[in-house]
Motif scaffolding. Structure first.
Motif, mmCIF file in Angstrom:
data_model
loop_
_atom_site.group_PDB
_atom_site.id
_atom_site.type_symbol
_atom_site.label_atom_id
_atom_site.label_comp_id
_atom_site.label_asym_id
_atom_site.label_seq_id
_atom_site.Cartn_x
_atom_site.Cartn_y
_atom_site.Cartn_z
ATOM 1 N N TYR A 84 40.703 41.958 29.172
ATOM 2 C CA TYR A 84 40.304 42.155 30.569
ATOM 3 C C TYR A 84 38.944 41.535 30.889
ATOM 4 O O TYR A 84 38.738 41.012 31.984
ATOM 5 C CB TYR A 84 40.291 43.654 30.889
ATOM 6 C CG TYR A 84 41.664 44.294 30.816
ATOM 7 C CD1 TYR A 84 42.793 43.608 31.241
ATOM 8 C CD2 TYR A 84 41.831 45.578 30.310
ATOM 9 C CE1 TYR A 84 44.053 44.186 31.175
ATOM 10 C CE2 TYR A 84 43.089 46.171 30.248
ATOM 11 C CZ TYR A 84 44.186 45.464 30.669
ATOM 12 O OH TYR A 84 45.436 46.038 30.609
ATOM 13 N N SER A 85 38.011 41.604 29.942
ATOM 14 C CA SER A 85 36.695 41.037 30.202
ATOM 15 C C SER A 85 36.777 39.534 30.441
ATOM 16 O O SER A 85 36.071 38.979 31.297
ATOM 17 C CB SER A 85 35.755 41.340 29.038
ATOM 18 O OG SER A 85 36.276 40.822 27.823
ATOM 19 N N GLU B 134 39.037 45.011 41.430
ATOM 20 C CA GLU B 134 40.035 44.026 41.860
ATOM 21 C C GLU B 134 41.052 43.763 40.756
ATOM 22 O O GLU B 134 42.260 43.630 41.018
ATOM 23 C CB GLU B 134 39.331 42.724 42.263
ATOM 24 C CG GLU B 134 38.561 42.811 43.569
ATOM 25 C CD GLU B 134 37.752 41.563 43.862
ATOM 26 O OE1 GLU B 134 37.597 41.223 45.048
ATOM 27 O OE2 GLU B 134 37.282 40.914 42.894
ATOM 28 N N LEU B 135 40.594 43.698 39.511
ATOM 29 C CA LEU B 135 41.510 43.496 38.388
ATOM 30 C C LEU B 135 42.427 44.699 38.240
ATOM 31 O O LEU B 135 43.637 44.556 37.982
ATOM 32 C CB LEU B 135 40.728 43.264 37.102
ATOM 33 C CG LEU B 135 41.568 43.079 35.833
ATOM 34 C CD1 LEU B 135 42.517 41.888 35.974
ATOM 35 C CD2 LEU B 135 40.682 42.904 34.602
ATOM 36 N N GLU C 169 42.901 50.442 28.735
ATOM 37 C CA GLU C 169 43.008 50.420 30.195
ATOM 38 C C GLU C 169 41.605 50.229 30.778
ATOM 39 O O GLU C 169 40.594 50.378 30.108
ATOM 40 C CB GLU C 169 43.609 51.735 30.718
ATOM 41 C CG GLU C 169 45.036 51.981 30.252
ATOM 42 C CD GLU C 169 45.586 53.301 30.730
ATOM 43 O OE1 GLU C 169 44.855 53.992 31.489
ATOM 44 O OE2 GLU C 169 46.713 53.644 30.361
ATOM 45 N N ILE C 170 41.575 49.861 32.074
ATOM 46 C CA ILE C 170 40.275 49.684 32.738
ATOM 47 C C ILE C 170 40.159 50.663 33.896
ATOM 48 O O ILE C 170 41.135 51.233 34.358
ATOM 49 C CB ILE C 170 40.088 48.246 33.240
ATOM 50 C CG1 ILE C 170 41.181 47.873 34.241
ATOM 51 C CG2 ILE C 170 40.074 47.282 32.096
ATOM 52 C CD1 ILE C 170 40.947 46.558 34.917
ATOM 53 N N ASP D 205 36.250 35.491 38.228
ATOM 54 C CA ASP D 205 35.074 35.929 38.971
ATOM 55 C C ASP D 205 35.423 37.068 39.930
ATOM 56 O O ASP D 205 35.222 36.975 41.149
ATOM 57 C CB ASP D 205 34.464 34.741 39.744
ATOM 58 C CG ASP D 205 33.090 35.086 40.310
ATOM 59 O OD1 ASP D 205 32.456 36.026 39.773
ATOM 60 O OD2 ASP D 205 32.679 34.452 41.297
ATOM 61 N N ILE D 206 35.970 38.113 39.362
ATOM 62 C CA ILE D 206 36.407 39.267 40.147
ATOM 63 C C ILE D 206 35.754 40.527 39.613
ATOM 64 O O ILE D 206 35.189 40.532 38.509
ATOM 65 C CB ILE D 206 37.949 39.424 40.100
ATOM 66 C CG1 ILE D 206 38.429 39.521 38.643
ATOM 67 C CG2 ILE D 206 38.639 38.295 40.852
ATOM 68 C CD1 ILE D 206 39.908 39.740 38.485
ATOM 69 N N THR D 207 35.852 41.577 40.391
ATOM 70 C CA THR D 207 35.308 42.866 39.948
ATOM 71 C C THR D 207 36.361 43.611 39.127
ATOM 72 O O THR D 207 37.553 43.275 39.148
ATOM 73 C CB THR D 207 34.906 43.730 41.142
ATOM 74 O OG1 THR D 207 36.082 44.060 41.891
ATOM 75 C CG2 THR D 207 33.908 42.995 42.024
ATOM 76 N N GLU D 208 35.888 44.637 38.441
ATOM 77 C CA GLU D 208 36.808 45.468 37.662
ATOM 78 C C GLU D 208 37.815 46.162 38.566
ATOM 79 O O GLU D 208 38.983 46.329 38.203
ATOM 80 C CB GLU D 208 35.994 46.491 36.863
ATOM 81 C CG GLU D 208 36.788 47.225 35.808
ATOM 82 C CD GLU D 208 35.919 48.123 34.956
ATOM 83 O OE1 GLU D 208 35.950 49.361 35.187
ATOM 84 O OE2 GLU D 208 35.212 47.612 34.085
#
Length: 487
Positions: free
Chosen positions: A232-233, A245-246, A486-487, A240-243
């Motif tokens: 995920y990182s 948004e992912l 998971e995030i 170039d997205i935020t956590e």
């Protein structure tokens, strides 16, 4: 030169009745009902319901017709392969063999559930497309290649070759690719895909475009491997997205169906409902066991056949046809009496075995806590009730029990034992339950590795190796730590 010598040989022979009894014990409730129905149809001397008919007198039959009884050695039983007859295969033999004794017997077949098959559902949809004859042949061939999950798992070159050899359709790979674009428009969405990535992309393509869906499509299309490995990182850095948004994009992907073929209700799969063979209830703090009433039918020997046998017995002059009739009636009556006795033995065996299991695992059945399950193997129950291990195995492998905590397969209560740090025997089921609880409570952002899980179990008093933790985790269908992230 001939030599004479003695040879001692120990062998085990089972009569056909013993074999049939073992098969009856093995049958679950639904299969037993079918077996009972079959016996009632094939033996007119056996009837359903109560009856006060007295047993027929075997000794008063004329000696000229007194051949060996149904369960005697006249059956000409040869040496029986015990392993063959006492296998743990749960499919009863009567389902695998026809019982037609005459070429003009009525052909009986098992009815199937009516409905449109999955493939026919896809073929019907092809009628909405404008295709020439060759294109339609290719499209129908592709639809015919769809598996139960909804995928076409053959390469385009192989499909081109198969079309030429089996359908006499000569085409190019580019044409097959073009038809792929057609069949992938069929419902359910994702059907006719060649792999998981293509299946998910087809489904996303049909959704109303939003920022999350567009990002999900981009991730699956350009970074599928990184997504499956949960890097995920790297995805956050690459796009170039935020956590957040992912997380939204992943949520859209998780809502997709990885097996579109399995969702079709008309897939001609008949769902087999589990009918519990036993019921355990807790009444006033005590366990109460009952056998499913469908396992205890009321059967009796036909009064009419008894009277027919007595009528022939009283006849002074007996012709050959009368003697043959007497022998036929005797065989049917003997078979009916044996079947009734066999069912009673089956009922007793089932009840005694399950009653022993219930009391052996009393603490579990009273609480429903799997950590209370005691280590138990087949021999423990067999020794307690004085039966063979194979008999207990037949009861455990194919029977279900309805408990206050759901319907359970009896063999799930059996497990090996391990020593805890206090030297006590504990069930492997108990360890698996604790392992499952630890994993469920872990921080999903930093899942526990097998080494850390082994250390936690050791702290709880269960010193087991990392490889054992990995084995139990796989048996519980739990992924490795990296895939649980998971995030």
């Amino acid at each position: 030169m001939l030599k004479q010598h003695l040879q001692f040989k120990l062998s085990q022979k089972l009569s056909p009745q013993q074999i049939q009894l073992m098969k009856l014990i093995q049958l679950p409730t639904q299969a037993f009902e079918q077996r009972l129905k079959q016996e009632l149809e094939e033996n007119p001397a056996l009837e359903n319901g109560k009856d006060d008919t007295t047993d027929y007198d075997n000794d008063d039959i004329d000696n000229s017709t007194q051949e060996d009884d149904y369960d005697s050695e006249s059956i000409n039983a040869e040496d029986i392969n015990v392993d063959e007859y006492l296998s743990d295969d749960e499919v009863p033999e009567y389902r695998l063999q026809a019982n037609n004794y005459s070429s003009d017997d009525e052909d009986k077949s098992v009815p199937y559930a009516a409905g449109t098959s999955f493939h026919q559902h896809l073929i019907n949809q092809l009628n909405t497309f404008r295709l020439n004859d060759d294109q339609r042949d290719i499209a129908e061939f592709l639809v015919g290649s769809v598996d139960e999950s909804g995928y076409i798992r053959r390469s385009v070159p192989d499909i081109v070759d198969d079309l030429a050899f089996t359908q006499n359709v000569f085409t190019e790979e580019s044409e097959v690719e073009k038809i792929f674009q057609v069949v992938q428009q069929l419902d359910p969405a994702g059907v006719c895909a060649r792999d998981l990535q293509e299946c998910l992309l087809i489904q996303l393509d049909r959704k109303e475009p939003t920022k999350s869906i567009e990002l999900a499509y981009e991730i699956l299309d350009k970074s599928f491997e990184q997504f499956t490995k949960k890097h995920y990182s790297k995805l956050i850095q690459k796009y170039d997205i935020t956590e957040e948004e992912l997380r939204d994009a992943i949520h859209e992907i998780e809502r997709l169906n990885p097996k579109p073929g399995g969702s079709y209700a008309g897939n001609n799969r008949i769902v087999e409902h589990v009918i519990p063979d036993f019921t355990i209830k807790i009444i006033d703090g005590e366990l109460d066991l009952s056998l499913n009433g469908r396992n205890a039918p009321e059967l009796h020997v036909s009064r009419e056949y008894n009277n027919m046998l007595k009528g022939y017995k009283d006849t002074k002059a007996k012709s050959k046809s009368q003697k043959d009739a007497v022998q036929f009636i005797k065989q049917k009556l003997d078979a009916a009496k044996w079947f009734i006795d066999a069912i009673k033995q089956r009922q007793e065996t089932l009840y005694v075995t399950m009653n022993c299991i219930m009391h052996y695992q009393e603490e579990y059945f009273l609480t429903g806590d799997e950590r209370k399950l005691r280590p138990m193997i087949l021999k423990d129950i067999a020794d307690t009730i004085g039966m063979d291990v194979s008999t207990v195995s037949r009861v455990a492998n194919s029977k279900y029990v309805d408990t206050p905590y759901g319907t359970k397969l009896i063999k799930e209560f059996f497990s090996e034992s391990m020593k805890n740090d206090e030297g006590e025997d504990v069930s492997t089921r108990e360890i698996k339950k604790i392992l499952e609880t630890v994993i469920n409570e872990e921080d999903k952002r930093k899942p526990l590795t097998d080494d850390k899980l082994a250390a936690i179990l050791k702290e709880k008093g269960y010193p087991i190796a990392r490889r054992t933790v990995a084995k139990y985790r796989e048996q519980l269908n739990i992924s490795v730590a990296r895939l649980r992230k998971e995030i």
